[in-house]
Design an enzyme around this catalytic site. Sequence first.
Site, short mmCIF file in Angstrom:
data_model
loop_
_atom_site.label_atom_id
_atom_site.label_comp_id
_atom_site.label_asym_id
_atom_site.label_seq_id
_atom_site.Cartn_x
_atom_site.Cartn_y
_atom_site.Cartn_z
CG ASP A 1 46.99 25.96 79.40
OD1 ASP A 1 45.71 25.62 79.18
OD2 ASP A 1 47.84 26.14 78.53
CD GLN B 1 41.81 32.12 75.85
OE1 GLN B 1 40.93 33.07 76.02
NE2 GLN B 1 41.28 31.23 75.82
CE LYS C 1 42.48 30.91 83.06
NZ LYS C 1 43.69 30.28 82.42
N GLY D 1 40.33 25.82 77.89
CA GLY D 1 40.18 24.77 78.60
C GLY D 1 40.28 24.51 80.15
CG HIS D 2 38.08 25.69 82.75
ND1 HIS D 2 37.90 26.86 81.92
CD2 HIS D 2 36.76 25.30 82.62
CE1 HIS D 2 36.57 27.01 81.60
NE2 HIS D 2 35.72 26.21 82.04
P1 IMP Z 1 43.72 30.97 69.64
O1 IMP Z 1 43.29 31.68 70.75
O2 IMP Z 1 43.21 29.46 69.19
O3 IMP Z 1 43.58 32.18 68.28
O4 IMP Z 1 45.19 30.79 69.78
C1 IMP Z 1 46.42 32.01 69.86
C2 IMP Z 1 47.17 31.66 70.91
O5 IMP Z 1 46.93 31.58 72.36
C3 IMP Z 1 48.00 30.03 70.84
O6 IMP Z 1 49.28 30.21 71.16
C4 IMP Z 1 47.29 29.42 71.65
O7 IMP Z 1 48.02 28.20 72.15
C5 IMP Z 1 47.17 30.18 72.91
N1 IMP Z 1 45.96 29.85 73.57
C6 IMP Z 1 44.75 30.05 73.27
N2 IMP Z 1 43.74 29.42 74.33
C7 IMP Z 1 44.60 29.15 75.27
C8 IMP Z 1 44.33 28.53 76.59
O8 IMP Z 1 43.25 28.31 77.02
N3 IMP Z 1 45.47 28.08 77.30
C9 IMP Z 1 46.71 28.44 76.75
N4 IMP Z 1 46.88 28.95 75.71
C10 IMP Z 1 45.83 29.16 74.77
#
Ligand code: IMP
Length: 437
Positions: A13, A226, A16, A40-41
């Site tokens: 977040d 991420q 990017k 998400g962007h």
């Molecule tokens: P997962 O990717 O859904 O398995 O989540 C694993 C961890 O990564 C969790 O703490 C999520 O909140 C975090 N996470 C996954 N995708 C994002 C993102 O795009 N932005 C911020 N945190 C993320």
Amino acid sequence: MSSIVIVGAQWGDEGKGKIVDVLTEKANWVVRFQGGNNAGHTIVIDGVRTALSLLPSGILRPNVRCLLGAGVVLNPTVLLSEIDRVRSAGAVISPGRLVIDRDAHLVLDYHILVDKARELSRGADKIGTTGRGIGPAYEDRSQRSGIRCADLLNPNKMRERVRAHVDEKNKLLKYVLDSKAYVDFDVLWERLSQEAEILAPFVGCGSRIIFDALRRDEKVIFEGAQGVLLDQVHGTYPFVTSSSTIAGAATVGTGIGPKMIDSVIGIAKAYCTRVGEGPFPSEIDGALGEDIRKRGHEFGTVTGRPRRCGWFDAVAIKRAIRTSGIDSLVLTKLDVLSGLPAVKVCVGYQVNGEYVDDLPASLEGYEGLIPVYEELPGWSEDISAVRSLRDLPANVQSFLEKLSALIECPISFASVGPGREATIPVEVSDVLRAFLP
Ligand code: IMP
């Protein structure tokens, strides 16, 4: 040949999407190489806000072609609804303009159910996943049983493989995870077979396409999702995502060699946020954290969850710089800090009376960790309309200089608002300059 990798240098977040968008005017390709619709962007163009989770940020530029690379895990239902949404906003999305790598794996309904059931079964130890089925989809890939985009081209074969997965995952849900949720194969297949027909023309060989594009001297941006600190191996394990988020993943997740990357850009907020559970040494509790959350609209694009807020952590960023080979950092959301009497930067940690200058190796290492801060003077001016470095207040310029010195890395741009125009060049390399209008 001109190629840059853009990665988040914190826990995701970082903004990017906006920076990729700024750099895509002259780009030929934007490539996603890992993750799925957990990302998400948000991109703001002429005041219009578009939220994307799977489609690369270049999709809103008509001359840019986009690849969902082999390292991505792709939920076909989500992709199609995103394509519809972006099409109705006026973008042309045709096969050839958007390519889906044949080796990318699919995220299907049972992955989502397993993700959610696992989180429930973890109780207080939950990871705080996005619940999008990302981890279970990568598990299937590692087990060498996943369904890939190549399978969309051969529905008869895919049908039997999906059926076997549904049977297996229903057993896992019922007998191991103690869940009442299950997948009805007929319902899933009816939808998936239609989706396969629509998506099949988009399936191609991303590795070959990008290799050839770079040899033709086209410009390619690899867009990470991420953040580096959520990397499955180099992040704050086990509170990480299931893919490799460091810059090296651009080569693995696209299928090109490391020598084809010219430069790596890290994106970081002027403060820091994290969604979900896990260590966050510079987290700010109480009213100030809440205040920054409100000022920065720190709520997840995908899940709407409030983000935890904290100070810029130079120690964590240095780890990101090291593990991703970041050449320069883009500092975003600098405007959010306006009006604070002082801003802090975390420069080290005290653990059991000892000074530590890297993130601890295990969760136990965070117990009793005390962040060490340097305090810098704040600025009261609203800087959101400033467009050049010299017009920034002196305290903001000193803040940028101090950060750059602390992290031993140049700052290439400072972002002071969500729009493309609110991006101030600071120290821009020749490689980056080639991507600018
Ligand atoms: P997962 O990717 O859904 O398995 O989540 C694993 C961890 O990564 C969790 O703490 C999520 O909140 C975090 N996470 C996954 N995708 C994002 C993102 O795009 N932005 C911020 N945190 C993320």
